[in-house]
Scaffold this motif. Structure first.
Motif, PDB file in Angstrom:
ATOM      1  N   MET A  24      -5.323  -1.302 -11.358  1.00 56.42           N
ATOM      2  CA  MET A  24      -5.821  -0.229 -10.502  1.00 56.42           C
ATOM      3  C   MET A  24      -7.343  -0.213 -10.492  1.00 56.42           C
ATOM      4  N   LEU A  25      -7.936  -0.295 -11.682  1.00 52.88           N
ATOM      5  CA  LEU A  25      -9.387  -0.266 -11.800  1.00 52.88           C
ATOM      6  C   LEU A  25     -10.022  -1.472 -11.102  1.00 52.88           C
ATOM      7  N   LYS A  26      -9.425  -2.642 -11.275  1.00 54.69           N
ATOM      8  CA  LYS A  26      -9.928  -3.869 -10.645  1.00 54.69           C
ATOM      9  C   LYS A  26      -9.909  -3.759  -9.121  1.00 54.69           C
ATOM     10  N   ASN A  27      -8.948  -3.035  -8.584  1.00 50.76           N
ATOM     11  CA  ASN A  27      -8.778  -2.928  -7.134  1.00 50.76           C
ATOM     12  C   ASN A  27      -9.292  -1.618  -6.549  1.00 50.76           C
ATOM     13  N   PHE A  28     -10.104  -0.894  -7.291  1.00 49.22           N
ATOM     14  CA  PHE A  28     -10.684   0.358  -6.801  1.00 49.22           C
ATOM     15  C   PHE A  28     -12.061   0.039  -6.228  1.00 49.22           C
ATOM     16  N   ASN A  29     -12.095  -0.772  -5.162  1.00 50.33           N
ATOM     17  CA  ASN A  29     -13.349  -1.285  -4.611  1.00 50.33           C
ATOM     18  C   ASN A  29     -13.885  -0.478  -3.438  1.00 50.33           C
ATOM     19  N   VAL A  30     -13.062  -0.260  -2.420  1.00 50.85           N
ATOM     20  CA  VAL A  30     -13.479   0.478  -1.239  1.00 50.85           C
ATOM     21  C   VAL A  30     -13.112   1.934  -1.514  1.00 50.85           C
ATOM     22  N   GLU A  31     -14.117   2.777  -1.648  1.00 53.57           N
ATOM     23  CA  GLU A  31     -13.905   4.133  -2.137  1.00 53.57           C
ATOM     24  C   GLU A  31     -14.153   5.191  -1.075  1.00 53.57           C
ATOM     25  N   SER A  32     -13.546   6.331  -1.298  1.00 55.32           N
ATOM     26  CA  SER A  32     -13.856   7.516  -0.498  1.00 55.32           C
ATOM     27  C   SER A  32     -14.575   8.505  -1.409  1.00 55.32           C
ATOM     28  N   PRO A  33     -15.358   9.397  -0.833  1.00 57.87           N
ATOM     29  CA  PRO A  33     -16.005  10.400  -1.677  1.00 57.87           C
ATOM     30  C   PRO A  33     -14.970  11.411  -2.199  1.00 57.87           C
ATOM     31  N   ILE A  34     -15.326  12.124  -3.227  1.00 57.16           N
ATOM     32  CA  ILE A  34     -14.469  13.166  -3.776  1.00 57.16           C
ATOM     33  C   ILE A  34     -14.426  14.324  -2.771  1.00 57.16           C
ATOM     34  N   VAL A  35     -13.219  14.750  -2.410  1.00 56.63           N
ATOM     35  CA  VAL A  35     -13.031  15.869  -1.490  1.00 56.63           C
ATOM     36  C   VAL A  35     -12.108  16.883  -2.159  1.00 56.63           C
ATOM     37  N   SER A  36     -12.125  18.118  -1.642  1.00 54.90           N
ATOM     38  CA  SER A  36     -11.248  19.124  -2.243  1.00 54.90           C
ATOM     39  C   SER A  36     -10.797  20.147  -1.216  1.00 54.90           C
ATOM     40  N   PRO A  70      -4.688  -1.659   2.935  1.00 54.99           N
ATOM     41  CA  PRO A  70      -3.300  -1.209   3.007  1.00 54.99           C
ATOM     42  C   PRO A  70      -2.419  -1.859   1.939  1.00 54.99           C
ATOM     43  N   GLY A  71      -2.820  -2.999   1.444  1.00 57.18           N
ATOM     44  CA  GLY A  71      -2.002  -3.729   0.470  1.00 57.18           C
ATOM     45  C   GLY A  71      -2.040  -3.155  -0.931  1.00 57.18           C
ATOM     46  N   TYR A  72      -3.161  -2.546  -1.313  1.00 57.21           N
ATOM     47  CA  TYR A  72      -3.264  -1.962  -2.653  1.00 57.21           C
ATOM     48  C   TYR A  72      -4.233  -0.788  -2.586  1.00 57.21           C
ATOM     49  N   SER A  73      -3.715   0.408  -2.764  1.00 54.99           N
ATOM     50  CA  SER A  73      -4.581   1.581  -2.736  1.00 54.99           C
ATOM     51  C   SER A  73      -4.161   2.576  -3.809  1.00 54.99           C
ATOM     52  N   THR A  74      -5.135   3.348  -4.254  1.00 56.05           N
ATOM     53  CA  THR A  74      -4.910   4.351  -5.290  1.00 56.05           C
ATOM     54  C   THR A  74      -5.477   5.687  -4.828  1.00 56.05           C
ATOM     55  N   SER A  75      -4.715   6.745  -5.040  1.00 54.96           N
ATOM     56  CA  SER A  75      -5.191   8.108  -4.805  1.00 54.96           C
ATOM     57  C   SER A  75      -5.083   8.859  -6.126  1.00 54.96           C
ATOM     58  N   ILE A  76      -6.140   9.572  -6.457  1.00 51.01           N
ATOM     59  CA  ILE A  76      -6.157  10.376  -7.674  1.00 51.01           C
ATOM     60  C   ILE A  76      -6.361  11.824  -7.251  1.00 51.01           C
ATOM     61  N   PHE A  77      -5.480  12.693  -7.727  1.00 50.35           N
ATOM     62  CA  PHE A  77      -5.552  14.120  -7.422  1.00 50.35           C
ATOM     63  C   PHE A  77      -5.773  14.889  -8.719  1.00 50.35           C
ATOM     64  N   TYR A  78      -6.617  15.923  -8.646  1.00 49.47           N
ATOM     65  CA  TYR A  78      -6.874  16.771  -9.803  1.00 49.47           C
ATOM     66  C   TYR A  78      -6.760  18.228  -9.393  1.00 49.47           C
ATOM     67  N   ASP A  79      -5.865  18.949 -10.028  1.00 51.59           N
ATOM     68  CA  ASP A  79      -5.684  20.382  -9.796  1.00 51.59           C
ATOM     69  C   ASP A  79      -6.505  21.114 -10.848  1.00 51.59           C
TER      70      ASP A  79
END
Length: 169
Positions: A98-110, A126-135
Motif C-alpha cells: 500500500m505504501l509503495k503504491n501511494f504515489n498519486v495523492e489527494s489532499p486531506i478532505v473532511s 484504477p488498478g491499485y488505490s487506497t482510501s484512508i478514513f478517520y472518524d
C-alpha cells in the motif's frame, strides 16, 4: 510549467477514476468483484500502545485533523509514527505494498468530523488505490485497498459511514 501540467493531468485522472465507483447505502461497493472486511476483535484486551493512545488523546489535534487541505507527501503523513503504526497494524501484510503504491495523492478532505485521504499507484490509479478514513469523533481509522476491483476494507472499531459527498471529494 511542465511539472504543473503533469500534476494537473494526474490529479484530473485520479478524480475521474475515483468517481467511477458508487457505494450503496449498505456500505458495499458496487464496482467490486469481491469485498473483504477485516475488523479488529472488540473482545480483545484494551489497547495501550502509543500509536493508538497518541491519536486518541488528541483526536481533534493529530496529523490528519491538523492538515486538512494538504497533501500526504507535503506533511510526511506516513513518517508520523502514531499514524503509520495504526495503519500498519490495520493493513498488516498489505501495508508495504500500500505504501509503495501511494504515489498519486489527494489532499486531506473532511465532512462532519470524518476525514479522507486517498492515494493510488502512479500510471495505474484504477488498478491499485487506497482510501484512508478517520472518524475524529470516535477515534476510528479505516483503510480500504482496491486492487483491480477487489476491495479489502480494514476497520479498527467498525466501518465508518461515509457520505456520498465525502466519497466524491
Amino acid at each position: 510549467m511542465k511539472k504543473m501540467i503533469v500534476s494537473a493531468f494526474a490529479f484530473s485522472l485520479l478524480a475521474l477514476t475515483s468517481c467511477k465507483k458508487e457505494a450503496k447505502t449498505d456500505g458495499t461497493t458496487t464496482a467490486t468483484d469481491s469485498l473483504t472486511t477485516v475488523t479488529q476483535d472488540s473482545t480483545a484486551a484494551p489497547k495501550t500502545d502509543s500509536a493508538t493512545s497518541t491519536l486518541a488523546t488528541a483526536s481533534t489535534d493529530n496529523i490528519i485533523t491538523k492538515n486538512e487541505g494538504k497533501y500526504p507527501h507535503d506533511i510526511k503523513l506516513f513518517e508520523d509514527k502514531s499514524f503509520a503504526d495504526r495503519v500498519k497494524k490495520l493493513a498488516g501484510a498489505q501495508y508495504d505494498e500500500m505504501l509503495k503504491n501511494f504515489n498519486v495523492e489527494s489532499p486531506i478532505v473532511s465532512e462532519n468530523g470524518i476525514y479522507k485521504v486517498t492515494g493510488c499507484k502512479q500510471h495505474d490509479c484504477p488498478g491499485y488505490s487506497t482510501s484512508i478514513f478517520y472518524d475524529s469523533k470516535n477515534d476510528n481509522l479505516n483503510v480500504s485497498i482496491d486492487k483491480n476491483g477487489k476491495v479489502t476494507d480494514f476497520a479498527e472499531k467498525g466501518k465508518i459511514t461515509v457520505t456520498d459527498a465525502l466519497k466524491s471529494k
